[in-house]
Design an enzyme around this catalytic site. Structure first.
Site, PDB file in Angstrom:
ATOM      1  N   HIS A  57      -1.641   1.883  -5.071  1.00 29.45           N
ATOM      2  CA  HIS A  57      -0.466   1.772  -4.210  1.00 29.45           C
ATOM      3  C   HIS A  57      -0.247   0.335  -3.718  1.00 29.45           C
ATOM      4  O   HIS A  57       0.803   0.013  -3.172  1.00 29.45           O
ATOM      5  CB  HIS A  57      -0.617   2.709  -3.005  1.00 29.45           C
ATOM      6  CG  HIS A  57       0.687   3.164  -2.426  1.00 29.45           C
ATOM      7  ND1 HIS A  57       1.907   2.731  -2.886  1.00 29.45           N
ATOM      8  CD2 HIS A  57       0.965   4.027  -1.411  1.00 29.45           C
ATOM      9  CE1 HIS A  57       2.877   3.287  -2.183  1.00 29.45           C
ATOM     10  NE2 HIS A  57       2.323   4.087  -1.269  1.00 29.45           N
ATOM     11  N   ASP A  84       4.669   1.256  -6.084  1.00 30.92           N
ATOM     12  CA  ASP A  84       5.251   2.056  -5.000  1.00 30.92           C
ATOM     13  C   ASP A  84       5.358   3.517  -5.420  1.00 30.92           C
ATOM     14  O   ASP A  84       5.341   3.853  -6.608  1.00 30.92           O
ATOM     15  CB  ASP A  84       6.642   1.524  -4.642  1.00 30.92           C
ATOM     16  CG  ASP A  84       6.576   0.130  -4.030  1.00 30.92           C
ATOM     17  OD1 ASP A  84       5.551  -0.181  -3.400  1.00 30.92           O
ATOM     18  OD2 ASP A  84       7.541  -0.639  -4.195  1.00 30.92           O
TER      19      ASP A  84
END
Length: 410
Positions: free
Chosen positions: A381, A385
């Site tokens: 992450h 995204d």
């Protein structure tokens, strides 16, 4: 004349190996290019072959020893080996004059590089350590045990008044046969797998997104073209080539999943080296399909078949396993219905395939039964995204449910 047996170059970033096993013992005849010893690195196992014919005269690194690149493993002598003398056959030492008598010294035995390094670092007097290795050689475990005993302080007796008699020690109970334990040292490959998986959890902000794909179209394509495909290319048309192709399409659309973090930079790769996880008896390995974006279905299937055979035979080399920009793992071959794959650092994404299971789904407002597969994408992450991860997985789903998209790149 003798020939040294040395640890060969092990590959990029690999500097040490463990002696897994010797195929020969001292005194055995050796042929040119015959395998002598197996070394285990944190990526693969490899055999060291004889550079000359003769007799194995010395083994200087026993099984279990850690050795560095270039270290001496043993020696091959020309001709027949001399039979090691037994105690009864050894000549008695000449009687020394009383004035010249010296204390007997323990016989010198060569130390492995790992033991020699440990002895030097801690100034260990090897004469005070009992060796448990072959021919009384010191092992790394012997030295570590000696150091631990040396570091343990002996508590001074505390003066006390009249000491109460100690209660009798409980009788030792024989271990129950159904509670037997066995302690086995982890292989170097297993230790490396553990390190990398823990590294992924510690360093990456790992999340997983899930979806499912209807496998009807892919199964129909394999049914219609499988026989002709195998006749022409000499290899079966499997599911993996479809997922490799679908992943490449998704990687081109979402390049962050094909990138990695290097310090404060993001390295975007404009090529696709796809790793395909393969389970072996020693552990999970990930051979890499280099430039997979340029490969045809047949080339992908042939490469996967070759890697699978090499993995089963223990013939994978370092070059087969290094690199990789994205990984695919198929837990479905073991019956896994759903799982969370762990990233293969420093990669930013890994796709998990699972077991194909017939399930009721809704199509055109009607409930029908379809062969379905759960898909899982684990991603870092820090660089990918959530929107990109979901889009990536949906792209794979659409290519699997409509494989013609792969032909027209849409």
């Amino acid at each position: 004349m003798s020939t040294d047996i040395k640890v060969p170059t092990l590959g990029e970033s690999v500097t040490e190996a463990t002696v897994a096993q010797w195929f020969k013992k001292i005194g055995d005849t050796v042929a040119l290019d015959e395998p002598l010893v197996e070394l285990e690195t944190d990526k693969v196992t490899l055999e060291v072959n004889a550079q000359s014919a003769g007799t194995l005269s010395e083994i200087l690194a026993d099984t279990g020893a850690n050795v560095e690149v270039g270290a001496l493993l043993g020696r091959i002598s020309d001709g027949a080996a001399a039979k090691p003398a037994t105690k009864a056959e050894r000549p008695a030492p000449a009687a020394a004059k009383p004035a010249e008598a010296k204390p007997a010294e323990p016989p010198e035995a060569p130390l492995s590089p790992a033991v020699r390094k440990l002895v030097a670092e801690h100034a260990v007097d090897t004469a005070t350590v009992e060796g448990t290795g072959k021919d009384g050689r010191l092992t790394k475990g012997d030295v570590l045990a000696h150091l631990e005993a040396r570091a343990t302080p002996v508590p001074a007796p505390v003066p006390t008044a009249a000491k109460a008699p100690e209660p009798p020690a409980p009788a030792a109970r024989a271990p129950s046969p159904d509670r037997r334990e066995e302690r086995v040292r982890m292989t170097r490959l297993r230790r490396r797998i553990a390190e990398r998986l823990k590294e992924a959890q510690n360093s990456a902000a790992m999340l997983t997104t899930f979806n499912e794909a209807d496998m009807t179209a892919v199964m129909d394509a394999r049914k219609r073209f499988g026989e002709a495909f195998e006749k022409k290319h000499g290899v079966r048309l499997g599911f993996m080539s479809f997922f490799v192709k679908a992943s490449i399409a998704a990687l081109k659309e979402i390049p962050a999943v094909n990138a990695e973090i290097d310090g404060e930079d993001i390295v975007y790769r404009h090529y696709c080296d796809v790793g395909v996880a393969v389970g072996t008896e020693q552990g999970l390995v990930v051979p890499v399909l280099r430039n997979a974006d340029r490969m045809s279905f047949a080339e992908i299937e042939k490469a996967i078949e070759t890697y699978g055979r090499k993995a089963r035979d223990g013939k994978l080399v370092i070059e087969d396993l290094t690199g990789g920009t994205f990984t695919i793992s198929n837990g479905g071959v073991y019956g896994s219905l759903l799982s969370t794959p762990i990233l293969n650092p420093p990669q930013s994404g890994i796709l998990g395939m699972h077991k194909i299971e017939k399930r009721p789904v809704v199509r055109d407002d009607a409930v029908v039964v379809r062969p379905m597969m759960y898909l899982a994408l684990s991603y870092d992450h820090r660089i990918v995204d959530g929107r990109e991860a979901v889009t990536f997985l949906i792209r794979i789903k659409s290519c699997i449910e409509d494989p013609e998209r792969l032909l027209f790149d849409v």
